[in-house]
Design a protein around this motif. Structure first.
Motif, PDB file in Angstrom:
ATOM      1  N   ASN A   1       0.821  -1.205   0.000  1.00 32.97           N
ATOM      2  CA  ASN A   1       0.000   0.000   0.000  1.00 32.97           C
ATOM      3  C   ASN A   1       0.859   1.260   0.000  1.00 32.97           C
ATOM      4  O   ASN A   1       1.884   1.337   0.689  1.00 32.97           O
ATOM      5  CB  ASN A   1      -0.918   0.017   1.218  1.00 32.97           C
ATOM      6  CG  ASN A   1      -2.032  -1.006   1.100  1.00 32.97           C
ATOM      7  OD1 ASN A   1      -2.571  -1.227   0.010  1.00 32.97           O
ATOM      8  ND2 ASN A   1      -2.376  -1.656   2.208  1.00 32.97           N
ATOM      9  N   THR A   2       0.422   2.248  -0.778  1.00 28.77           N
ATOM     10  CA  THR A   2       1.094   3.543  -0.846  1.00 28.77           C
ATOM     11  C   THR A   2       0.188   4.590  -0.196  1.00 28.77           C
ATOM     12  O   THR A   2      -0.960   4.761  -0.605  1.00 28.77           O
ATOM     13  CB  THR A   2       1.381   3.939  -2.305  1.00 28.77           C
ATOM     14  OG1 THR A   2       2.196   2.931  -2.909  1.00 28.77           O
ATOM     15  CG2 THR A   2       2.081   5.281  -2.383  1.00 28.77           C
ATOM     16  N   SER A   3       0.724   5.287   0.821  1.00 30.94           N
ATOM     17  CA  SER A   3      -0.075   6.265   1.564  1.00 30.94           C
ATOM     18  C   SER A   3      -0.071   7.638   0.914  1.00 30.94           C
ATOM     19  O   SER A   3      -1.090   8.345   0.929  1.00 30.94           O
ATOM     20  CB  SER A   3       0.448   6.387   3.003  1.00 30.94           C
ATOM     21  OG  SER A   3       0.372   5.137   3.661  1.00 30.94           O
ATOM     22  N   TYR A   4       1.072   8.037   0.360  1.00 33.10           N
ATOM     23  CA  TYR A   4       1.158   9.380  -0.216  1.00 33.10           C
ATOM     24  C   TYR A   4       2.221   9.407  -1.314  1.00 33.10           C
ATOM     25  O   TYR A   4       3.250   8.735  -1.205  1.00 33.10           O
ATOM     26  CB  TYR A   4       1.522  10.415   0.853  1.00 33.10           C
ATOM     27  CG  TYR A   4       0.540  11.565   0.926  1.00 33.10           C
ATOM     28  CD1 TYR A   4       0.631  12.631   0.036  1.00 33.10           C
ATOM     29  CD2 TYR A   4      -0.484  11.586   1.873  1.00 33.10           C
ATOM     30  CE1 TYR A   4      -0.274  13.683   0.094  1.00 33.10           C
ATOM     31  CE2 TYR A   4      -1.392  12.636   1.927  1.00 33.10           C
ATOM     32  CZ  TYR A   4      -1.275  13.680   1.034  1.00 33.10           C
ATOM     33  OH  TYR A   4      -2.185  14.714   1.094  1.00 33.10           O
ATOM     34  N   ILE A   5       1.940  10.196  -2.355  1.00 31.31           N
ATOM     35  CA  ILE A   5       2.892  10.379  -3.443  1.00 31.31           C
ATOM     36  C   ILE A   5       3.174  11.867  -3.594  1.00 31.31           C
ATOM     37  O   ILE A   5       2.246  12.685  -3.657  1.00 31.31           O
ATOM     38  CB  ILE A   5       2.345   9.826  -4.779  1.00 31.31           C
ATOM     39  CG1 ILE A   5       2.047   8.331  -4.672  1.00 31.31           C
ATOM     40  CG2 ILE A   5       3.349  10.081  -5.916  1.00 31.31           C
ATOM     41  CD1 ILE A   5       1.330   7.776  -5.879  1.00 31.31           C
TER      42      ILE A   5
END
Length: 292
Positions: free
Chosen positions: A16-20
């Protein structure tokens, strides 16, 4: 982690990626599963790049130029190096058994391409021996946070000139940097009589470029690991073939299928008829050596 040159992200190893965060200053919240630096293997360099860590990607022994010494090794990296000054001692050239090493006397970046390093040797490599190149120290790249880690090792490919010499004439593949492949007929007085292109076109001389004797020019002869190979009624010069097609036809053709020239036994000359390509069949084993 830095995902590529445009994206930095905060992500978890579960995918999972929380922020880019983008290079243009914008931010993009998750949850999402793309742009996750955990997709990359963790290496010595903490940089998540699609090109991988900085490393040596190719190394070759170019053939020596006539009457020119010493020998050189061309080492290619997947990053631009910061400078060549002071790094010649960071490299080692040695045989596969690690019993013989070649002294390096100078190092210089190739003009116009900082990803290619030219190492000058104190002696000519022995024939029949396989050599390797390794950097014994870390090598800095143009990116201040990235280095080529010490211990990168690659086998060195031995090359030869892509030409066939008959007396004072050379049939040569020329111009490595050109967008199309060229094959020329030239003499040692530096005049080029004929040029064939992989498009199937021909260009007559007299002219002085694309000359098989002009080893110092960008349009001069090329070199490769394949070089010249003989086959059944044929000779191959890298990606070109001169072949006797039958009892009455000789053709000069390129590996892409185009035929630059067809010579007939009645003295006539013909153009791009692809059924007469020497690549329509395998090179084969030599049966008669007309050119030795």
């Amino acid at each position: 982690g830095e995902y590529d040159d445009e994206h930095f992200s905060v992500s978890h190893r579960n995918g999972n990626t929380s922020y880019i965060y983008k290079r243009d200053g914008t931010a993009h919240p998750g949850p999402r599963t793309d742009y996750n630096p955990w997709d990359f293997a963790i290496g010595t360099i903490l940089r998540g790049s699609v090109e991988g860590c900085a490393s040596i990607v190719d190394a070759i022994f170019p053939p020596p130029e006539e009457d020119v010494s010493p020998a050189k090794i061309i080492v290619e990296f997947n990053r631009d190096l910061s400078a060549a000054e002071g790094i010649k001692d960071s490299f080692k050239i040695y045989d596969a058994a690690n019993t013989t090493s070649l002294a390096i006397t100078a190092a210089a970046l190739k003009s116009g391409d900082d990803s290619i390093l030219e190492l000058t040797l104190s002696s000519v490599p022995s024939s029949g021996i396989s050599y390797q190149v390794s950097n014994v120290d870390a090598v800095p790249t143009r990116d201040p946070i990235e280095i080529v880690p010490a211990g990168s090792v690659l086998n060195i490919t031995v090359t030869s000139w892509d030409y066939l010499q008959i007396g004072n004439w050379r049939l040569a593949r020329t111009c490595e940097t050109c967008s199309s492949s060229h094959f020329s007929v030239s003499s040692d007085n530096m005049f080029t009589s004929q040029i064939f292109r992989d498009t199937g076109t021909t260009h007559r001389g007299p002219r002085s470029d694309f000359n098989g004797w002009d080893v110092g020019s960008n349009s001069g002869p090329t070199y490769s690991a394949s070089g010249v190979q003989f086959g059944k009624f044929a000779v191959q010069v890298r990606d070109w073939r001169i072949k006797q097609m039958d009892q009455t036809h000789l053709s000069i053709s390129h590996t892409d299928g185009n035929v630059a020239r067809i010579y007939r036994s009645d003295g006539t000359v013909h153009g791009n008829v692809q059924t007469f390509s020497g690549y329509n069949e395998a090179l084969g084993e030599p049966t008669c050596a007309y050119l030795t």
